[in-house]
Design a protein around this motif. Sequence first.
Motif, short mmCIF file in Angstrom:
data_model
loop_
_atom_site.label_atom_id
_atom_site.label_comp_id
_atom_site.label_asym_id
_atom_site.label_seq_id
_atom_site.Cartn_x
_atom_site.Cartn_y
_atom_site.Cartn_z
N ALA A 1 0.83 -1.21 0.00
CA ALA A 1 0.00 0.00 0.00
C ALA A 1 0.86 1.26 0.00
O ALA A 1 0.47 2.29 -0.55
CB ALA A 1 -0.93 0.00 1.21
N SER A 2 2.05 1.19 0.61
CA SER A 2 2.92 2.37 0.70
C SER A 2 3.50 2.77 -0.64
O SER A 2 4.10 3.83 -0.75
CB SER A 2 4.06 2.11 1.70
OG SER A 2 5.00 1.19 1.17
N TRP A 3 3.34 1.94 -1.67
CA TRP A 3 3.84 2.27 -3.00
C TRP A 3 2.75 2.83 -3.91
O TRP A 3 3.02 3.14 -5.07
CB TRP A 3 4.45 1.02 -3.66
CG TRP A 3 5.82 0.73 -3.14
CD1 TRP A 3 6.15 -0.10 -2.11
CD2 TRP A 3 7.06 1.27 -3.61
NE1 TRP A 3 7.50 -0.12 -1.90
CE2 TRP A 3 8.09 0.71 -2.82
CE3 TRP A 3 7.40 2.16 -4.62
CZ2 TRP A 3 9.44 1.03 -3.00
CZ3 TRP A 3 8.74 2.47 -4.80
CH2 TRP A 3 9.74 1.91 -4.00
N ALA A 4 1.54 2.98 -3.39
CA ALA A 4 0.44 3.50 -4.22
C ALA A 4 0.75 4.91 -4.69
O ALA A 4 1.14 5.78 -3.90
CB ALA A 4 -0.87 3.47 -3.44
N ASP A 5 0.58 5.17 -5.97
CA ASP A 5 0.90 6.48 -6.53
C ASP A 5 0.10 7.60 -5.88
O ASP A 5 0.63 8.69 -5.62
CB ASP A 5 0.66 6.49 -8.04
CG ASP A 5 1.86 5.99 -8.83
OD1 ASP A 5 2.93 5.79 -8.21
OD2 ASP A 5 1.74 5.80 -10.05
N PHE A 6 -1.20 7.36 -5.60
CA PHE A 6 -2.02 8.45 -5.07
C PHE A 6 -1.59 8.83 -3.66
O PHE A 6 -1.82 9.96 -3.21
CB PHE A 6 -3.51 8.10 -5.13
CG PHE A 6 -3.98 7.13 -4.08
CD1 PHE A 6 -4.36 7.55 -2.82
CD2 PHE A 6 -4.06 5.76 -4.37
CE1 PHE A 6 -4.80 6.65 -1.87
CE2 PHE A 6 -4.50 4.86 -3.43
CZ PHE A 6 -4.86 5.30 -2.17
N VAL A 7 -0.94 7.91 -2.93
CA VAL A 7 -0.44 8.23 -1.59
C VAL A 7 0.66 9.29 -1.68
O VAL A 7 0.69 10.26 -0.92
CB VAL A 7 0.10 6.96 -0.90
CG1 VAL A 7 0.83 7.33 0.40
CG2 VAL A 7 -1.03 6.00 -0.58
N TRP A 8 1.56 9.14 -2.66
CA TRP A 8 2.71 10.04 -2.78
C TRP A 8 2.41 11.25 -3.65
O TRP A 8 3.14 12.25 -3.58
CB TRP A 8 3.91 9.27 -3.32
CG TRP A 8 4.37 8.27 -2.31
CD1 TRP A 8 4.03 6.95 -2.24
CD2 TRP A 8 5.20 8.53 -1.19
NE1 TRP A 8 4.61 6.36 -1.14
CE2 TRP A 8 5.35 7.31 -0.48
CE3 TRP A 8 5.86 9.66 -0.71
CZ2 TRP A 8 6.11 7.20 0.68
CZ3 TRP A 8 6.63 9.56 0.44
CH2 TRP A 8 6.74 8.34 1.12
N GLU A 9 1.35 11.19 -4.44
CA GLU A 9 0.96 12.34 -5.25
C GLU A 9 0.71 13.55 -4.37
O GLU A 9 1.06 14.69 -4.70
CB GLU A 9 -0.30 12.01 -6.06
CG GLU A 9 -0.73 13.08 -7.03
CD GLU A 9 -0.02 12.97 -8.37
OE1 GLU A 9 0.30 14.03 -8.94
OE2 GLU A 9 0.23 11.85 -8.83
N SER A 10 0.11 13.29 -3.19
CA SER A 10 -0.22 14.39 -2.28
C SER A 10 1.00 14.90 -1.52
O SER A 10 0.95 15.97 -0.90
CB SER A 10 -1.29 13.95 -1.27
OG SER A 10 -0.83 12.85 -0.49
N LYS A 11 2.08 14.15 -1.51
CA LYS A 11 3.31 14.57 -0.81
C LYS A 11 4.24 15.37 -1.72
O LYS A 11 5.04 16.18 -1.24
CB LYS A 11 4.05 13.35 -0.26
CG LYS A 11 3.18 12.33 0.45
CD LYS A 11 2.36 12.93 1.57
CE LYS A 11 1.40 11.90 2.14
NZ LYS A 11 0.45 12.50 3.11
#
Length: 290
Positions: free
Chosen positions: A59-69
């Motif tokens: 889950a930590s590799w999901a693009d939408f998780v890091w898009e917001s960072k």
Amino acid sequence: MMGIGFSSFDADRNGSQMIVPSKPALGDLPESCVALILEYMDPPQICKLSKLNRTFRSASWADFVWESKLPPNYDALVRRIFEGFPGNLGKRGIYARLCRPNTFDEGNKKVWLDRSTGKLCLSISSKGLSITGIDDRRYWNYIPTEESRFNTIAYLQQIWWFEVDGEVEFPFPAGTYSLFFRLHLGKASKRFGRRVCNTEHVHGWDIKPARFQLWTSDGQYVASQCFLKEPGNWVFYHAGDFVVQNGNESTKIKFSMTQIDCTHTKGGLSLDSVLIYPSEFRKVKPFLRS
């Protein structure tokens, strides 16, 4: 009970065994739900939780998780800093690359994202600045040192006219930034493994203040002045703040530091770099409070 994630056995009234379902564990959470939770956490927390189990790691590799960072203009940053940037890294990989001190402009500038906040920071070495008299070894010398992120500082022995100018054009993400000169009265070195500081040539900085100026391509201007202080320590001298409205366009910054009163000489100054940090860091990073 054998533990979380296993079924346990119990006995009914007739003495026969029956299987009792175990309690849900973290590993039972759907990966999509875990990713939604991680989206609301800061990068260090995400990386820490990714070590819990396989679900959290995926889950930590999901693009939408890091898009917001990532900064909203991260694609412009990538184009400005890198050549031939890999296209298959994913958003987490891009974030990790941008958090490294990335060198550009012939090694005279470094830019990186603060790992905890994703805010952009930029540093310009002494060799990336225009320094009056730098080519005359009677006045200035470049000295190798471990105390600079560029491994070199400019050391002033003595001069009448002190002037340092610089400029940078970069697609800063929208926000407010502060510009600092990193200076040191005296020349630091190591002797028998211990740091020592030679202040023999320090003089003239307590007679008249140094003047700092900052200009931007969209018409912002700020000036300030102060006396240099604290011999033996690196100090961040705040030159001024500027605001970036549009992160999709490059902002050009010009800045200077001068002490041009020719009634006296000044010397014994180490010049490391100019740093541009988000202004909010002045409240949370003690080394910038000068």
